[in-house]
Each structure stands twice: as C-alpha cells, then as structure tokens.
Design a protein around this motif. Structure first.
Motif, short mmCIF file in Angstrom:
data_model
loop_
_atom_site.label_atom_id
_atom_site.label_comp_id
_atom_site.label_asym_id
_atom_site.label_seq_id
_atom_site.Cartn_x
_atom_site.Cartn_y
_atom_site.Cartn_z
N PHE A 1 43.06 60.41 45.50
CA PHE A 1 41.97 60.31 44.54
C PHE A 1 41.48 61.73 44.25
N PRO A 2 41.25 62.07 42.98
CA PRO A 2 40.94 63.46 42.64
C PRO A 2 39.53 63.88 43.05
N ALA A 3 39.38 65.17 43.29
CA ALA A 3 38.06 65.74 43.57
C ALA A 3 37.12 65.48 42.41
N ASN A 4 35.82 65.50 42.71
CA ASN A 4 34.76 65.26 41.73
C ASN A 4 34.87 63.87 41.12
N SER A 5 35.07 62.89 42.00
CA SER A 5 35.06 61.48 41.64
C SER A 5 33.91 60.79 42.37
N LEU A 6 33.52 59.64 41.85
CA LEU A 6 32.53 58.81 42.52
C LEU A 6 33.23 57.73 43.32
N THR B 1 33.68 65.74 46.42
CA THR B 1 34.01 67.00 45.76
C THR B 1 35.37 67.56 46.15
N VAL B 2 36.16 66.82 46.93
CA VAL B 2 37.49 67.25 47.35
C VAL B 2 38.46 66.09 47.13
#
Length: 211
Positions: free
Chosen positions: A76-81, A96-97
């Motif tokens: 799952f990409p950084a800066n996701s909820l 954030t990671v």
C-alpha cells in the motif's frame, strides 16, 4: 472560518470515494509461514493497536511483516488513509510510509487524477467525518462491518488547495493545544476535546457545488 467559506461561496465540488481513491483491503499474512514474519526486508503492518498507542499519523507499526508476504503484489503506498471498516469501527489514520494493514482496515490511496488536488492531511482530518458516517452505516453478522457499497459512494469534498491548507493549519493548532492538555484536569481536557470536535466539524462542512 468565515474567510475560508468566502473563498468558495458557491460551494465546492464533491466526488465519491470511489472516484478519488483506490481502495484495497488489508490482510493478515499466514502465521504458519515464518518467511512472512522474519527477515530484514520488512514493511510495517498496521492494526488498531497502532492507532490506540501512537495516534492517527503513523510512520511505523508495532509489528512488521516480510515483503515476501506481498506475494508479488504492491505494498500500500505511502500517504494513504486506513479506515476501520469492520469490527471496531470509527477510527482511521494517515500512513506516511509504504505499508500493509490487517483486514479490519480499508486502505485509501489517491488516484493519479487527484494527486495534485487533495492534501492528504486535509483528507486525514475529513476522515473524522467519515468515521462518524461509518458508525451509522454498518451491517451486522458475526461482527459489525461498514456497508461498502454505500462507502464507495460517500461524497468527499475537494475545496481549493488554499482552503485545504488553511484548514489543516487551523486543525493542527487545535490538535497541538489538545495534546498539551493531556496532563491537565480530566474535565478540562474533555471540554477542550468537545470544542475541538465542534470546530473541526464546522471547518469541514461545505456546500456542494451544483452543476
């Protein structure tokens, strides 16, 4: 707060969550495979315990898993909820990671179209509105879960970036003040928490722009 609304007096565009975000379900790698839980090349694996212990903006997890657990899939990409959509509902975090999460969470990462239009810190704060919605839109079998069909259609505002950044700055200040009261009298902290929630909801209330 009045000046923020003045920047978009006609309202702001709203889009469905499904329009804005790529949704992915969290999962738990097999406990019977030691390769998934050992090694030096690991990813943080987030659970509800991480939010309870370390708050809502996270760059590390209590537990990590090996990248082998991805089995060829992307992290799952950084800066996701991450939004709690089953069992304990009503919590979210900004990660954030690059990461994984367990199956209690749904991961929301921005689609390319919106990456220049949404500040993820603003999306994090709007997550409190989404949390409240999730708690009112559940189905129950063996445990509570959010109605995901409705979840995908949830309307998410996209105000101008200047408005998003102003709201983030204000709410960051409220958050800092609230955190500074952690050692104060319990009643004072509760009063400030209610005040913070009230103003947060006011700042995050927008009229939808009509086509």
């Amino acid at each position: 707060m009045h000046s923020i609304q003045d920047e978009c007096p006609e309202g702001v565009p709203f889009y469905s969550i499904n329009d804005i975000f790529t949704l992915r379900n969290g999962y738990t790698p097999s406990k019977s495979n030691p390769d998934y839980w050992n090694g030096t090349d690991t990813l943080p694996w987030f659970r509800m315990e991480d939010i309870r212990k370390n708050g809502g903006i996270l760059d590390h997890a209590i537990q990590s898993v090996s990248r082998a657990a991805l089995k060829g899939r992307a992290a799952f990409p950084a800066n996701s909820l991450i939004i709690a959509t089953s069992a304990t509902i009503g919590a979210h975090a900004l990660i954030t990671v690059p990461y994984l999460s367990n199956q209690r969470f749904t991961s929301l990462s921005l689609k390319p179209r919106f990456q220049k239009n949404i500040d993820m810190k603003f999306a994090y704060y709007y997550g409190f509105i989404l949390d409240e919605w999730c708690m009112k839109n559940t189905t129950t079998s063996s445990f509570s879960s959010v109605n995901m069909s409705k979840f995908r259609r949830f309307r998410f505002p996209v105000p101008p970036m200047s408005v998003q950044k102003t709201i983030v700055q204000i709410l960051d200040t409220f958050t800092s003040l609230e955190n500074s009261l952690e050692n104060s009298l319990e009643k004072e902290l509760q009063a400030r928490h209610k005040q913070y929630a009230y103003y947060r909801n006011q700042l995050l209330t927008f009229r939808e722009l009509q086509a």
